[in-house]
Write an enzyme that holds these catalytic residues in place. Structure first.
Site, PDB file in Angstrom:
ATOM      1  N   GLU A 133      27.719  29.418 -38.394  1.00 46.52           N
ATOM      2  CA  GLU A 133      28.914  29.883 -37.693  1.00 46.52           C
ATOM      3  C   GLU A 133      30.182  29.687 -38.498  1.00 46.52           C
ATOM      4  OE1 GLU A 133      30.774  29.554 -33.188  1.00 46.52           O
ATOM      5  OE2 GLU A 133      29.400  28.021 -33.898  1.00 46.52           O
ATOM      6  N   GLU A 168      35.543  15.649 -29.986  1.00 45.41           N
ATOM      7  CA  GLU A 168      34.698  14.473 -29.780  1.00 45.41           C
ATOM      8  C   GLU A 168      33.260  14.743 -30.248  1.00 45.41           C
ATOM      9  OE1 GLU A 168      36.771  15.749 -27.647  1.00 45.41           O
ATOM     10  OE2 GLU A 168      38.203  14.162 -27.164  1.00 45.41           O
ATOM     11  N   SER A 179      33.808  20.457 -28.876  1.00 48.14           N
ATOM     12  CA  SER A 179      35.074  19.721 -28.838  1.00 48.14           C
ATOM     13  C   SER A 179      35.200  18.776 -30.027  1.00 48.14           C
ATOM     14  CB  SER A 179      35.166  18.911 -27.539  1.00 48.14           C
ATOM     15  OG  SER A 179      34.196  17.873 -27.542  1.00 48.14           O
ATOM     16  N   GLN A 212      26.530  35.781 -27.495  1.00 52.17           N
ATOM     17  CA  GLN A 212      25.833  34.497 -27.602  1.00 52.17           C
ATOM     18  C   GLN A 212      25.730  33.823 -26.246  1.00 52.17           C
ATOM     19  OE1 GLN A 212      26.862  31.769 -30.890  1.00 52.17           O
ATOM     20  NE2 GLN A 212      27.281  30.217 -29.359  1.00 52.17           N
ATOM     21  N   GLY A 213      24.513  33.578 -25.788  1.00 49.75           N
ATOM     22  CA  GLY A 213      24.287  32.940 -24.496  1.00 49.75           C
ATOM     23  C   GLY A 213      23.942  31.474 -24.647  1.00 49.75           C
ATOM     24  N   TYR A 214      24.946  30.658 -24.919  1.00 51.73           N
ATOM     25  CA  TYR A 214      24.753  29.214 -25.077  1.00 51.73           C
ATOM     26  C   TYR A 214      25.380  28.444 -23.899  1.00 51.73           C
ATOM     27  CZ  TYR A 214      22.910  29.033 -29.910  1.00 51.73           C
ATOM     28  OH  TYR A 214      22.138  29.121 -31.027  1.00 51.73           O
ATOM     29  N   SER A 238      31.712  35.403 -25.420  1.00 50.85           N
ATOM     30  CA  SER A 238      32.604  36.349 -26.094  1.00 50.85           C
ATOM     31  C   SER A 238      31.954  37.726 -26.200  1.00 50.85           C
ATOM     32  CB  SER A 238      32.943  35.840 -27.498  1.00 50.85           C
ATOM     33  OG  SER A 238      33.582  34.585 -27.433  1.00 50.85           O
TER      34      SER A 238
END
Length: 403
Positions: free
Chosen positions: A254, A384, A382, A115-117, A170
């Protein structure tokens, strides 16, 4: 609510358990194991369309398989990103041609994805990405693209050149393909002008993967550098400029059935911490006992919450459910890691007795749990960010002002 499984579910459980018991002990290396799962028809159980090499089962049996897989201590999956993230996204937003090209190799365990985020400076704030994808001239074929990239190093026509850096990717070192969120509209900002591209990783000189070595000694995360890497124009998912919508849809997939399998692993870790507390005498401390009981009760609550929300995944009323799940298990796992160290006492800070020059930094399971779980409230969005999503999308509260 009734969270019990029916007779047909239990029959499916016996089938899954028997298949795993016969193969897990002699399981091959991870990539070969993916192919073994594909041959057994165990990849893509949750896909809602036929014709791509998978067998369809209902939601409860998807849960059964995920739980039995976790209990069997089978090898860690290297194909889960393709199966659980990209495949549902293609089913929701892909063209018929994209589905025919990419879903069967995933179901067969032949092609792996990453995954290229996230990028440096654009992690939780994903809309700040700076990776670009510039269109080349029109025309060209798949064969021409492969020849141009591998032999002449030139960009083929009818494609995009991808340039930028992704981080915390990953399994990029094992992946055949990467789905990349990139900016395709020059001058665009935030979530506008983004596209969701499928990029082959086998592009020497144009795609470079650098493993990131962690405190735990492992390096499953990577940096990925794209230097004019090629993505075919027909491999843009959801249409050019619609990348943000597709990317957000993917994040909703996800935290589905896999969350329940994850909780099986959490239960085993909690059991190890409990046994360590008894062995060291820490369990006689009422504060430690209270923390253990709380962790057990919270884990059961997370399971019931996951089962309750699973059937409504993707519905309008489900806007905050994935964020609630992430918020719950991220904090729970971090507290478990802290308790794992507490019950060990001073010994938790001591390494193994067989350290050597060849193995200078080995950690035991509890120490790895403590260090890795520190990141649980950060990666994947995160705490937040999760709270903001819940507030704005689920509760309808005013959006935070952006400076």
């Amino acid at each position: 609510m009734d969270f019990a499984f029916g007779p047909q579910d239990e029959a499916f459980r016996r089938e899954a358990r028997s298949w795993l018991e016969e193969r897990v002990a002699g399981a091959p290396a991870r990539r070969a194991w993916e192919r073994e799962l594909g041959r057994g028809g165990w990849i893509g159980l949750g896909w809602d369309e036929d014709g791509y090499g998978n067998r369809r089962v209902d939601l409860t049996r998807q849960v059964v398989w995920a739980e039995e897989y976790a209990r069997s201590k089978a090898p860690a999956r290297s194909g889960h990103i393709g199966e659980n993230l990209l495949a549902p996204t293609l089913l929701a937003h892909g063209t018929p041609e994209q589905k025919r090209r990419f879903l069967p190799p995933i179901a067969q365990g032949r092609e792996l994805w990453c995954q290229g985020y996230s990028e440096p400076g654009a992690g939780s704030d994903l809309a700040g990405i700076r990776t670009t994808a510039a269109r080349t001239a029109e025309g060209g074929t798949a064969a021409a693209m492969a020849t141009a990239v591998r032999d002449q190093g030139a960009a083929p026509s009818g494609a995009f050149r991808v340039t930028g850096q992704k981080i915390w990717t990953s399994l990029a070192h094992e992946a055949d393909w990467c789905f990349v969120l990139a900016r395709t509209e020059p001058g665009s900002t935030r979530h506008h002008g983004l596209s969701f591209l499928l990029v082959p990783m086998d592009q020497p000189g144009r795609v470079e993967v650098r493993p990131i070595r962690q405190m735990t000694g492992t390096s499953e995360f990577n940096e990925v550098f794209f230097d004019g890497a090629v993505a075919r124009a027909e491999h843009v998912v959801g249409g050019e400029g619609n990348g943000w919508r597709v990317a957000m849809s993917l994040l909703g997939f996800e935290r589905g059935v896999s969350t329940l399998a994850q909780q099986i692993g959490f239960a085993e870790e909690l059991g190890r911490v409990l046994r360590a507390a008894v062995a060291t005498g820490a369990a006689t401390d009422p504060v430690v006992r209270d923390r253990l009981v709380r962790l057990w009760a919270e884990l059961r609550t997370m399971r019931w919450n996951a089962l309750r929300t699973l059937g409504s995944a993707g519905s309008p009323g489900d806007a905050g459910a994935p964020s609630v799940a992430k918020l719950l298990w991220g904090g729970w796992h971090r507290r478990l890691g802290e308790l794992a160290m507490q019950v060990r006492g001073a010994g938790a800070a001591v390494g193994p007795s067989d350290w050597s020059a060849e193995r200078p930094y080995e950690l035991d399971a509890a120490q790895q749990l403590f260090l890795f779980s520190r990141a649980d409230t950060i990666y994947g969005g995160s705490d937040e960010i999760q709270r903001t999503i819940i507030a704005e999308r689920a509760l309808g509260l005013p959006k935070e002002p952006r400076g």
